[in-house]
Design a protein around this motif. Structure first.
Motif, PDB file in Angstrom:
ATOM      1  N   GLY A  14     -44.328  19.011 -30.356  1.00  0.00           N
ATOM      2  CA  GLY A  14     -45.321  19.416 -29.375  1.00  0.00           C
ATOM      3  C   GLY A  14     -45.477  18.419 -28.243  1.00  0.00           C
ATOM      4  O   GLY A  14     -45.604  18.801 -27.072  1.00  0.00           O
ATOM      5  N   ILE A  15     -45.439  17.134 -28.573  1.00  0.00           N
ATOM      6  CA  ILE A  15     -45.623  16.100 -27.556  1.00  0.00           C
ATOM      7  C   ILE A  15     -44.346  15.863 -26.768  1.00  0.00           C
ATOM      8  O   ILE A  15     -44.349  15.837 -25.528  1.00  0.00           O
ATOM      9  N   SER A  16     -43.228  15.685 -27.463  1.00  0.00           N
ATOM     10  CA  SER A  16     -41.996  15.307 -26.778  1.00  0.00           C
ATOM     11  C   SER A  16     -41.372  16.454 -25.990  1.00  0.00           C
ATOM     12  O   SER A  16     -40.521  16.227 -25.136  1.00  0.00           O
ATOM     13  N   GLU A  17     -41.786  17.686 -26.258  1.00  0.00           N
ATOM     14  CA  GLU A  17     -41.253  18.835 -25.506  1.00  0.00           C
ATOM     15  C   GLU A  17     -41.599  18.736 -24.033  1.00  0.00           C
ATOM     16  O   GLU A  17     -40.818  19.146 -23.166  1.00  0.00           O
ATOM     17  N   PHE A  18     -42.768  18.167 -23.696  1.00  0.00           N
ATOM     18  CA  PHE A  18     -43.230  18.181 -22.317  1.00  0.00           C
ATOM     19  C   PHE A  18     -43.281  16.808 -21.660  1.00  0.00           C
ATOM     20  O   PHE A  18     -43.305  16.722 -20.433  1.00  0.00           O
ATOM     21  N   LEU A  19     -43.311  15.735 -22.430  1.00  0.00           N
ATOM     22  CA  LEU A  19     -43.238  14.417 -21.821  1.00  0.00           C
ATOM     23  C   LEU A  19     -41.796  14.130 -21.395  1.00  0.00           C
ATOM     24  O   LEU A  19     -40.860  14.603 -22.039  1.00  0.00           O
ATOM     25  N   PRO A  20     -41.588  13.340 -20.346  1.00  0.00           N
ATOM     26  CA  PRO A  20     -40.222  13.058 -19.869  1.00  0.00           C
ATOM     27  C   PRO A  20     -39.540  11.980 -20.700  1.00  0.00           C
ATOM     28  O   PRO A  20     -39.010  10.996 -20.170  1.00  0.00           O
ATOM     29  N   VAL A  21     -39.526  12.168 -22.026  1.00  0.00           N
ATOM     30  CA  VAL A  21     -38.991  11.133 -22.911  1.00  0.00           C
ATOM     31  C   VAL A  21     -37.918  11.655 -23.855  1.00  0.00           C
ATOM     32  O   VAL A  21     -37.403  10.885 -24.675  1.00  0.00           O
ATOM     33  N   SER A  22     -37.584  12.935 -23.805  1.00  0.00           N
ATOM     34  CA  SER A  22     -36.526  13.566 -24.595  1.00  0.00           C
ATOM     35  C   SER A  22     -36.955  13.867 -26.026  1.00  0.00           C
ATOM     36  O   SER A  22     -37.091  12.963 -26.853  1.00  0.00           O
ATOM     37  N   THR A 114     -26.062   9.289 -31.207  1.00  0.00           N
ATOM     38  CA  THR A 114     -27.067   8.319 -30.762  1.00  0.00           C
ATOM     39  C   THR A 114     -26.563   7.506 -29.577  1.00  0.00           C
ATOM     40  O   THR A 114     -27.363   7.010 -28.783  1.00  0.00           O
ATOM     41  N   LEU A 115     -25.230   7.368 -29.433  1.00  0.00           N
ATOM     42  CA  LEU A 115     -24.682   6.640 -28.294  1.00  0.00           C
ATOM     43  C   LEU A 115     -24.983   7.377 -26.992  1.00  0.00           C
ATOM     44  O   LEU A 115     -25.461   6.783 -26.019  1.00  0.00           O
ATOM     45  N   ILE A 116     -24.715   8.688 -26.981  1.00  0.00           N
ATOM     46  CA  ILE A 116     -25.003   9.497 -25.794  1.00  0.00           C
ATOM     47  C   ILE A 116     -26.491   9.540 -25.530  1.00  0.00           C
ATOM     48  O   ILE A 116     -26.945   9.396 -24.379  1.00  0.00           O
ATOM     49  N   ILE A 117     -27.284   9.734 -26.575  1.00  0.00           N
ATOM     50  CA  ILE A 117     -28.736   9.809 -26.402  1.00  0.00           C
ATOM     51  C   ILE A 117     -29.294   8.498 -25.860  1.00  0.00           C
ATOM     52  O   ILE A 117     -30.133   8.491 -24.949  1.00  0.00           O
ATOM     53  N   GLY A 118     -28.824   7.368 -26.392  1.00  0.00           N
ATOM     54  CA  GLY A 118     -29.322   6.071 -25.936  1.00  0.00           C
ATOM     55  C   GLY A 118     -29.032   5.827 -24.467  1.00  0.00           C
ATOM     56  O   GLY A 118     -29.926   5.427 -23.696  1.00  0.00           O
ATOM     57  N   PHE A 119     -27.786   6.045 -24.047  1.00  0.00           N
ATOM     58  CA  PHE A 119     -27.438   5.832 -22.649  1.00  0.00           C
ATOM     59  C   PHE A 119     -28.120   6.845 -21.734  1.00  0.00           C
ATOM     60  O   PHE A 119     -28.478   6.524 -20.589  1.00  0.00           O
ATOM     61  N   SER A 120     -28.307   8.076 -22.210  1.00  0.00           N
ATOM     62  CA  SER A 120     -29.006   9.083 -21.407  1.00  0.00           C
ATOM     63  C   SER A 120     -30.466   8.709 -21.203  1.00  0.00           C
ATOM     64  O   SER A 120     -31.015   8.872 -20.104  1.00  0.00           O
ATOM     65  N   LEU A 121     -31.097   8.220 -22.253  1.00  0.00           N
ATOM     66  CA  LEU A 121     -32.485   7.773 -22.133  1.00  0.00           C
ATOM     67  C   LEU A 121     -32.622   6.703 -21.053  1.00  0.00           C
ATOM     68  O   LEU A 121     -33.512   6.762 -20.207  1.00  0.00           O
ATOM     69  N   ILE A 122     -31.733   5.730 -21.097  1.00  0.00           N
ATOM     70  CA  ILE A 122     -31.814   4.621 -20.151  1.00  0.00           C
ATOM     71  C   ILE A 122     -31.422   5.064 -18.738  1.00  0.00           C
ATOM     72  O   ILE A 122     -32.161   4.830 -17.768  1.00  0.00           O
ATOM     73  N   GLY A 123     -30.264   5.705 -18.608  1.00  0.00           N
ATOM     74  CA  GLY A 123     -29.764   6.079 -17.287  1.00  0.00           C
ATOM     75  C   GLY A 123     -30.674   7.046 -16.554  1.00  0.00           C
ATOM     76  O   GLY A 123     -31.069   6.798 -15.399  1.00  0.00           O
ATOM     77  N   VAL A 250     -40.920   5.571 -17.861  1.00  0.00           N
ATOM     78  CA  VAL A 250     -39.626   4.954 -17.569  1.00  0.00           C
ATOM     79  C   VAL A 250     -39.424   3.733 -18.463  1.00  0.00           C
ATOM     80  O   VAL A 250     -38.359   3.557 -19.084  1.00  0.00           O
ATOM     81  N   ILE A 251     -40.426   2.892 -18.538  1.00  0.00           N
ATOM     82  CA  ILE A 251     -40.349   1.692 -19.384  1.00  0.00           C
ATOM     83  C   ILE A 251     -40.130   2.083 -20.839  1.00  0.00           C
ATOM     84  O   ILE A 251     -39.293   1.489 -21.540  1.00  0.00           O
ATOM     85  N   TYR A 252     -40.871   3.078 -21.294  1.00  0.00           N
ATOM     86  CA  TYR A 252     -40.719   3.535 -22.679  1.00  0.00           C
ATOM     87  C   TYR A 252     -39.306   4.038 -22.939  1.00  0.00           C
ATOM     88  O   TYR A 252     -38.694   3.720 -23.968  1.00  0.00           O
ATOM     89  N   ARG A 253     -38.752   4.826 -22.019  1.00  0.00           N
ATOM     90  CA  ARG A 253     -37.405   5.377 -22.185  1.00  0.00           C
ATOM     91  C   ARG A 253     -36.360   4.269 -22.280  1.00  0.00           C
ATOM     92  O   ARG A 253     -35.465   4.306 -23.129  1.00  0.00           O
ATOM     93  N   VAL A 254     -36.458   3.293 -21.394  1.00  0.00           N
ATOM     94  CA  VAL A 254     -35.480   2.207 -21.382  1.00  0.00           C
ATOM     95  C   VAL A 254     -35.550   1.413 -22.682  1.00  0.00           C
ATOM     96  O   VAL A 254     -34.517   1.101 -23.300  1.00  0.00           O
ATOM     97  N   LEU A 255     -36.756   1.078 -23.111  1.00  0.00           N
ATOM     98  CA  LEU A 255     -36.917   0.312 -24.349  1.00  0.00           C
ATOM     99  C   LEU A 255     -36.457   1.124 -25.558  1.00  0.00           C
ATOM    100  O   LEU A 255     -35.781   0.600 -26.454  1.00  0.00           O
ATOM    101  N   PHE A 256     -36.811   2.393 -25.583  1.00  0.00           N
ATOM    102  CA  PHE A 256     -36.429   3.260 -26.703  1.00  0.00           C
ATOM    103  C   PHE A 256     -34.915   3.447 -26.738  1.00  0.00           C
ATOM    104  O   PHE A 256     -34.285   3.384 -27.800  1.00  0.00           O
ATOM    105  N   GLY A 257     -34.309   3.688 -25.578  1.00  0.00           N
ATOM    106  CA  GLY A 257     -32.865   3.846 -25.521  1.00  0.00           C
ATOM    107  C   GLY A 257     -32.139   2.594 -25.957  1.00  0.00           C
ATOM    108  O   GLY A 257     -31.144   2.651 -26.698  1.00  0.00           O
ATOM    109  N   ALA A 258     -32.627   1.422 -25.503  1.00  0.00           N
ATOM    110  CA  ALA A 258     -32.009   0.156 -25.903  1.00  0.00           C
ATOM    111  C   ALA A 258     -32.139  -0.050 -27.411  1.00  0.00           C
ATOM    112  O   ALA A 258     -31.197  -0.533 -28.064  1.00  0.00           O
ATOM    113  N   TRP A 259     -33.277   0.312 -27.968  1.00  0.00           N
ATOM    114  CA  TRP A 259     -33.469   0.174 -29.416  1.00  0.00           C
ATOM    115  C   TRP A 259     -32.524   1.081 -30.186  1.00  0.00           C
ATOM    116  O   TRP A 259     -31.939   0.667 -31.196  1.00  0.00           O
TER     117      TRP A 259
END
Length: 266
Positions: A14-22, A114-123, A250-259
């Protein structure tokens, strides 16, 4: 499924469907961090139904005006801003609908790493940050032009890449063509309606061909929780971006993708 699994999956969806975080990036963590079995197609359909209900209820007045105005335009009474918005939503959905149907199996089998997802989150997260950082636009969803709609619709097709975020990429494109933050978010949410219908429809087709038993109580609870969390998400997201913009996401996405990259690949 036990009740904890129902609650966690419904709220995450419900939350992630609409937030820009994937949503795909978050849902992929659930089986990794738990020993839960796959929830099945029936429960996925229920979660999509909850999210769909939330956005329809939240924008019920706008949707009603779009429907009434579209019918009036079809009957020859002229095209107003509501009928035009309905047309824009339809046109912007065509690219993702066509590409999604053609490449559904390829994406689900070969691109959910997870490789594609991680780089997509960051990029794509950094791209969202740039679009939000540059000169702020002022146009609303009612002031879109055909060129803008084609750009946003084309960008939405990129959301088929896991980790991109459908709401994130459509908001990014909308900001780039000069929309305000709120206008970009509202148009993105309206675009989610036909997309969720298409995605839920594909899952429902698979459900028809499945022979698994269905836990109707779990489905009902999942639909309700997904809908409530999605509704609250839409409401507070529109409040937050007025004050803080997109940078916290944006900050959350970059940190999450890096993790994700570190956890799975390093």
């Amino acid at each position: 499924m036990d009740w904890l699994q129902v609650v966690v999956l419904a709220i995450v969806q419900g939350i992630s469907e609409f937030l820009p975080v994937s949503s795909s990036a978050h849902l992929i963590l659930v089986p990794v961090l738990t020993d839960w079995q796959d929830q099945g197609l029936a429960f996925d359909v229920a979660l999509h139904l909850g999210s769909l209900s939330a956005v329809i209820i939240y924008f019920r007045q706008e949707i009603w005006q779009m429907v009434v105005s579209s019918l009036a335009a079809i009957s020859g009474k002229g095209v107003n801003e509501d009928a035009r918005l309905a047309l824009w939503v339809t046109l912007a959905t065509i690219p993702v609908g066509i590409i999604g149907l053609l490449l559904h199996d390829v994406i689900s089998h070969y691109m959910r790493s997870t490789l594609i997802i991680g780089f997509s989150l960051i990029g794509f997260g950094l791209l969202l940050g740039y679009a939000d950082w540059r000169k702020q636009g002022t146009r609303s969803e009612y002031q879109l032009r055909l060129k803008d709609v084609l750009i946003i619709g084309g960008a939405q097709a990129l959301a088929l890449i896991p980790g991109t975020s459908r709401s994130g990429i459509t908001i990014t494109a909308a900001l780039m063509v000069g929309m305000s933050r709120e206008g970009a978010a509202r148009f993105s949410f309206l675009l989610s309606i036909p997309v969720i219908v298409l995605a839920g429809g594909l899952e429902a087709i698979g459900l028809v061909n499945a022979s698994h038993s269905i836990d109707w109580i779990a489905m009902l609870m999942g639909t309700l929780l997904s809908g409530v969390s999605a509704y609250l998400c839409i409401h507070y997201f529109l409040v937050i971006i007025k004050k803080l913009g997109m940078q916290p996401f944006v900050i959350y996405r970059v940190l999450f993708g890096a993790w994700l990259l570190w956890f799975f690949h390093f």
